[in-house]
Design an enzyme around this catalytic site. Structure first.
Site, PDB file in Angstrom:
ATOM      1  N   SER A 110     -28.712 152.812  91.500  1.00 53.28           N
ATOM      2  CA  SER A 110     -29.197 152.384  90.194  1.00 53.28           C
ATOM      3  C   SER A 110     -28.045 151.733  89.405  1.00 53.28           C
ATOM      4  O   SER A 110     -27.417 150.808  89.914  1.00 53.28           O
ATOM      5  CB  SER A 110     -29.787 153.595  89.467  1.00 53.28           C
ATOM      6  OG  SER A 110     -30.594 153.193  88.416  1.00 53.28           O
TER       7      SER A 110
ATOM      8  N   ARG B 141     -36.222 159.936  77.216  1.00 58.87           N
ATOM      9  CA  ARG B 141     -36.049 160.504  78.547  1.00 58.87           C
ATOM     10  C   ARG B 141     -37.399 160.613  79.275  1.00 58.87           C
ATOM     11  O   ARG B 141     -37.499 160.354  80.470  1.00 58.87           O
ATOM     12  CB  ARG B 141     -35.400 161.885  78.439  1.00 58.87           C
ATOM     13  CG  ARG B 141     -35.303 162.651  79.734  1.00 58.87           C
ATOM     14  CD  ARG B 141     -34.437 161.930  80.737  1.00 58.87           C
ATOM     15  NE  ARG B 141     -34.146 162.775  81.890  1.00 58.87           N
ATOM     16  CZ  ARG B 141     -33.452 162.380  82.939  1.00 58.87           C
ATOM     17  NH1 ARG B 141     -32.982 161.152  82.986  1.00 58.87           N
ATOM     18  NH2 ARG B 141     -33.221 163.186  83.935  1.00 58.87           N
TER      19      ARG B 141
ATOM     20  N   ASP C 268     -40.015 152.545  95.107  1.00 59.51           N
ATOM     21  CA  ASP C 268     -39.215 152.329  93.899  1.00 59.51           C
ATOM     22  C   ASP C 268     -39.726 151.075  93.199  1.00 59.51           C
ATOM     23  O   ASP C 268     -39.501 149.965  93.666  1.00 59.51           O
ATOM     24  CB  ASP C 268     -37.735 152.184  94.286  1.00 59.51           C
ATOM     25  CG  ASP C 268     -36.816 152.001  93.084  1.00 59.51           C
ATOM     26  OD1 ASP C 268     -37.313 151.855  91.947  1.00 59.51           O
ATOM     27  OD2 ASP C 268     -35.590 152.004  93.289  1.00 59.51           O
TER      28      ASP C 268
ATOM     29  N   HIS D  62     -37.826 155.689  92.554  1.00 58.70           N
ATOM     30  CA  HIS D  62     -36.427 155.308  92.311  1.00 58.70           C
ATOM     31  C   HIS D  62     -35.479 156.483  92.544  1.00 58.70           C
ATOM     32  O   HIS D  62     -34.363 156.303  93.018  1.00 58.70           O
ATOM     33  CB  HIS D  62     -36.322 154.802  90.869  1.00 58.70           C
ATOM     34  CG  HIS D  62     -34.960 154.348  90.480  1.00 58.70           C
ATOM     35  ND1 HIS D  62     -34.304 153.331  91.152  1.00 58.70           N
ATOM     36  CD2 HIS D  62     -34.113 154.751  89.494  1.00 58.70           C
ATOM     37  CE1 HIS D  62     -33.119 153.133  90.575  1.00 58.70           C
ATOM     38  NE2 HIS D  62     -32.979 153.982  89.589  1.00 58.70           N
ATOM     39  N   ASP D  63     -35.917 157.681  92.205  1.00 59.71           N
ATOM     40  CA  ASP D  63     -35.062 158.863  92.355  1.00 59.71           C
ATOM     41  C   ASP D  63     -34.742 159.213  93.809  1.00 59.71           C
ATOM     42  O   ASP D  63     -33.937 160.107  94.053  1.00 59.71           O
ATOM     43  CB  ASP D  63     -35.723 160.080  91.698  1.00 59.71           C
ATOM     44  CG  ASP D  63     -35.294 160.240  90.243  1.00 59.71           C
ATOM     45  OD1 ASP D  63     -34.292 159.625  89.857  1.00 59.71           O
ATOM     46  OD2 ASP D  63     -35.965 160.997  89.517  1.00 59.71           O
TER      47      ASP D  63
END
Lengths: 217, 408
Positions: B161, B231, B327, B360-361
């Site tokens: 990222s 968040r 992602d 994405h994680d």
């Protein structure tokens, strides 16, 4: 998946020197040690690994299958997922000493474009392809009246990736039309033996496969 | 959660474990914006031992909300570090063989100079007087750190990222100092969609009355609600719909039927609220503004006349680029843009796309194929340099589960 049973390890074990396919060995023997090589459609990386490990070449690979790419990268080869039809245009002129296209041209959508790219990117291109003019192929079509299946062309018509089959004569004529110089031609027989093409007519009948060294003009 | 979670920023950074070094004392750090910072503090962690030749150093670059505590127990959350599956003995970044350095980014809030620190000119925290920093500025701070550590050449620089952006910046600006560059789940520029999500987060923070124009240090109240909403939004972008569906579906939270109100009826709501709340204990709202801005400003090609390939011209660096199928924040198409530029520069590049539903994680999680690929890529580099190689150790399933619970 255990690391002891990874595709990476299996690929590594499958590509020990002794295991390299005869047709790939013929190509490998034509490549200068320490040169820069791009192997397009590098499959499971047999040739690339041999070239890197045994001939010290600076080797890169381009392969369509993502699973194949991931397995090769995990054995330390430099390979990207990509398509010869679309991704060769990215590479700069003369980036490699030799560009290898082994048994792949007939599966591309635009073989003419691909050929032109090969000789643009590489000082030389090594292209191998099955010969649809081989007497056995001709006979099967003539007598059987069905799409031929041979050792070089093992798949049925409805599942073959080969969408642009040609004879060795067709290939040489396309090169001429593209102003690509055929520096050398080899005919491969059914036993995997290779000898220089003296007569194209004869090779077109007797070779199961052809191997050509090309250069742009 | 440790006692550090409730400490003020300044108390916390004084009590954090690890190294802090003061840099740019004599010559100020000149930022891309033209502003100058002098001196700066960089907080960093190291894992493993630097060899005599100083040839086994690996720089780990953290993402937006990461920090220098990549492995080991995190001093604020009390849980494992954000990349403990990747960094440790027998792991991809094997601390028995590599010297792993991870520094908090410039503009961060875990000990490296950032907006929560004291502005020497005013004697109170910088707040919005802190200059806007870029990914290039973050890399420059890391370069100063490596100079101080006496590391001329990195075996590898690796990150996902925003960490991947730093990796690309390192390889472009300092190719002579990097042997291998590993960029995961990243892009050569932030897309309009990426910027849009960040802007939602920033607006949430700035709409919180407790933010007070960035000067919330005066009231002692933090813009907790705004930062939590930021968040929550961002967290959704790190996951994929299949992963959310697998974990939560439409399951209800502690109830048998809908409340016909605005409680957290659904598990996914309850989960997001928890994610937001726990985040504000460890992160500074202004730092979130600055770091998201740095990502938005990232456009590597712009520094090279709009041609990304020019950033990598004649690069001696070996690149490994990886993306993940699910992602959608940094999709494979962005990774391919990088690969295309590297091909155009005839650079040594490997590119893998990992099939996963973890979004994405995924770069933070146990992805055996990713780990096997990176291990092979790094092992080839070690063989070239005559450094030892070792097989990957099996990950403990319990640890894998804990990471999943922590991250997603």
């Amino acid at each position: 998946m255990s690391p002891l049973d990874s595709p990476a390890l299996r690929a590594k074990q499958a590509t020990r020197r002794a295991d390299i396919r005869t047709d790939l060995q013929i190509i490998a023997d034509m490549i200068a040690p320490g040169s820069r090589v791009l192997d397009i459609g590098c499959g499971d990386g047999q040739l690339l690994r041999y070239l890197v490990e045994e001939k010290g070449v600076v080797g890169r690979g381009l392969e369509l299958s993502q699973d194949g790419v991931n397995a090769m990268v995990s054995t330390g080869l430099s390979v990207v997922q990509g398509d010869a039809d679309t991704d060769l245009a990215d590479f700069p002129d003369g980036a490699f000493d030799t560009v290898v296209l082994s048994q792949t041209l007939q599966a591309t959508r635009d073989p003419r474009f691909v050929l032109e790219q090969l000789v643009r990117i590489g000082r030389h291109a090594l292209v191998s392809l099955p010969n649809f003019g081989h007497w056995r192929v001709r006979l099967k079509l003539l007598v059987g009246g069905r799409m031929p299946m041979t050792a070089s062309l093992p798949d049925a018509w409805y599942e073959t990736p080969n969408i642009h089959l040609c004879t060795l004569r067709d290939f040489v004529e396309l090169c001429a039309a593209c102003r690509i110089e055929v520096e050398k031609g080899l005919m491969i027989d059914g036993q995997g033996g290779a000898k220089p093409i003296a007569s194209l007519r004869r090779a077109n009948l007797l070779a199961t496969d052809g191997l050509f060294v090309l250069r742009g003009r | 959660m440790s006692a550090l979670a409730s400490a003020s920023h300044l108390e916390r950074i004084e009590r954090l474990p690890g190294h802090r070094v003061v840099l740019a004392e004599d010559a100020p750090l000149r930022l891309v914006s033209g502003a100058e910072l002098s001196p700066i503090t960089v907080a960093y962690q190291t894992y493993g031992t630097l060899n005599a030749e100083k040839s086994n150093a690996v720089l780990v670059c953290h993402a937006l909300t990461g920090d220098q505590f990549a492995a080991g127990v995190h001093p604020v959350t009390g849980k494992a570090g954000w990349w403990s599956l990747m960094v440790g003995p027998g792991r991809v970044l094997d601390t028995d063989r590599f010297f792993v350095v991870c520094a908090n980014v410039l503009g961060g809030c875990m000990g490296t100079t950032g907006p929560a620190d004291v502005n020497p000119a005013s004697g109170e925290p910088w707040g919005l007087d802190f200059p806007v920093v870029t990914v290039a500025d973050m890399v420059e701070a890391q370069r100063l750190l490596l100079d101080r550590l006496g590391i001329d050449k990195l075996l590898a620089v690796i990150g996902g990222s925003m960490g991947g952006m730093q990796v690309l910046e390192w390889a472009a600006k300092h190719p002579e100092r990097v042997r291998a560059a590993i960029a995961l789940a990243t892009a050569s520029h932030h897309t309009a969609q990426n910027i849009a999500f960040h802007e939602i987060g920033r607006q949430a923070i700035m709409a919180d009355p407790d933010w007070e124009g960035g000067a919330y240090f005066r009231s002692g109240r933090k813009p907790r609600r705004g930062l939590a909403v930021a968040r929550m939004t961002a967290h959704v972008t790190y996951l994929s719909e299949p992963a959310l569906h697998r974990k939560f579906g439409r399951k209800l939270q502690d109830r048998a039927r809908l409340s016909y109100g605005f409680d957290a009826d659904f598990q996914v709501e309850s989960y997001l609220r928890y994610q937001g709340k726990s985040f504000v204990d460890r992160f500074d709202a202004n730092a979130y503004l600055y770091i998201t801005r740095a990502m938005d400003y990232f456009d590597l090609a712009a520094d090279y006349g709009g041609r990304l390939a020019a950033a990598f011209a004649d690069s001696p660096v070996r690149f490994c680029v990886a993306s993940f199928t699910s992602d959608w924040l940094f999709p494979t198409s962005e990774a391919k843009r990088i690969v295309q530029a590297l091909n155009a520069a005839a650079a040594d590049v490997s590119f893998v796309e990992i099939d996963t539903d973890k979004g994405h994680d995924a770069f933070l999680l146990a992805e055996p194929e990713l780990h096997a690929t990176l291990h092979g890529f790094l092992s080839a580099e070690c063989e070239r340099l005559g450094l030892a190689t070792a097989p990957l150790a099996l990950l403990d399933p319990e640890e894998i589960g804990q990471t999943e619970d922590r991250v997603t």
